[in-house]
Design an enzyme around this catalytic site. Structure first.
Site, PDB file in Angstrom:
ATOM      1  N   SER A 140     -53.239  21.146 -29.940  1.00  0.00           N
ATOM      2  CA  SER A 140     -52.700  22.002 -28.799  1.00  0.00           C
ATOM      3  C   SER A 140     -51.714  23.000 -29.038  1.00  0.00           C
ATOM      4  O   SER A 140     -51.275  23.145 -30.409  1.00  0.00           O
ATOM      5  CB  SER A 140     -51.711  20.815 -27.973  1.00  0.00           C
ATOM      6  OG  SER A 140     -50.957  21.407 -26.885  1.00  0.00           O
ATOM      7  N   TYR A 153     -45.772  13.757 -27.082  1.00  0.00           N
ATOM      8  CA  TYR A 153     -47.217  14.201 -27.131  1.00  0.00           C
ATOM      9  C   TYR A 153     -47.251  15.579 -28.343  1.00  0.00           C
ATOM     10  O   TYR A 153     -48.018  15.532 -28.938  1.00  0.00           O
ATOM     11  CB  TYR A 153     -47.713  14.737 -25.871  1.00  0.00           C
ATOM     12  CG  TYR A 153     -48.655  15.501 -25.822  1.00  0.00           C
ATOM     13  CD1 TYR A 153     -50.034  14.792 -25.866  1.00  0.00           C
ATOM     14  CD2 TYR A 153     -48.743  16.952 -25.711  1.00  0.00           C
ATOM     15  CE1 TYR A 153     -51.109  15.627 -25.737  1.00  0.00           C
ATOM     16  CE2 TYR A 153     -50.022  17.737 -25.624  1.00  0.00           C
ATOM     17  CZ  TYR A 153     -50.905  16.870 -25.421  1.00  0.00           C
ATOM     18  OH  TYR A 153     -52.330  17.757 -25.558  1.00  0.00           O
TER      19      TYR A 153
END
Length: 247
Positions: A140, A153
């Protein structure tokens, strides 16, 4: 890396990015296997896609992973592409998490990082037996600058980014190429809580992945990810502010 004639396993392939990957890889003439925890959603995805094999499997469950690996070895010994796409993200505030930060972090690290290490390790002998093989880890943009709303996360994706670089180095003398797909905000159900409707379509991301596979571009910084990456190198503090909409 060739993009046709492969046998590809995509974890988390029943929705979002994984579903779009499956759609485009099938269209290119690949044999595609998708997995997911939700059996009903997986069946619907298989019907929508048509020519795929759907296997209900939970990457965070050791026995489920063992069953999946055994099935791959038996039914798909020619597997040459592993896409570690399954992910988990929970919005929370570290300053006011109601004493749930640890639980959230444990679940996210299990799915986003530890499960990738486990499945990759177990399937590596299969991949190394092929003449042309690849591992694609979906990390990400937050691996470069964490998002305040997704603190743990972000940390799990930073860990995956580091692991992916180490894995690429370890496999440099083998036929297994290691790619890292680093999406910005993508318009999927997973990102709905953080304004996913403002993100890029999954098709744009997967188009970039296919181009990267064709050209052996191992770190794939789609869209805004490239901007944050460059800013993180030049000015990490400013990159952190930019990621979180701060000045």
């Amino acid at each position: 890396m060739k993009t046709t004639g492969n046998t590809i396993l995509i974890t988390g392939g029943s929705a979002g990015i994984g579903l779009e990957m499956a759609r485009q890889f099938v269209a290119l003439g690949n044999k595609v296997i998708i997995t997911g925890r939700d059996g009903e959603r997986l069946k619907k995805a298989a019907v929508e896609l048509g020519n795929v094999t759907a296997i209900t499997s939970d990457v965070s469950n050791a026995q489920s992973v063992e069953d999946l690996v055994n099935r791959i070895k038996t039914e798909f010994p020619e597997l040459n592409v592993l896409v570690n796409n399954a992910g988990r993200a929970d919005v929370h505030n570290l300053a006011d998490s109601g004493e749930k930060a640890y639980e959230i972090a444990a679940a996210e690290f299990d799915t986003n990082f530890l499960s990738v290490v486990r499945l990759t390790e177990k399937l590596l002998p299969v991949l190394k037996a092929q003449k042309d093989a690849a591992i694609v880890n979906v990390s990400s943009i937050v691996a470069f600058a964490p998002a305040q709303s997704l603190p743990t996360y972000s940390a799990s994706k930073a860990a995956l980014h580091s692991y992916t670089k180490s894995l690429r180095l370890a496999l440099r003398d083998t036929a297994v190429k290691v790619f890292e797909l680093m999406p910005p905000l993508v318009n999927t159900a997973l990102s709905a809580e953080i304004g996913g409707e403002n993100g890029i379509p999954p098709s744009v991301l997967v188009n970039d992945l296919i181009d990267a596979l064709n050209t052996d571009r191992f770190q794939i910084h789609t869209g805004q990810t490239e901007d944050i990456y460059r800013l993180s190198l030049a000015n990490p503090a400013q990159a952190l502010l930019a990621m979180n909409g701060l000045s």
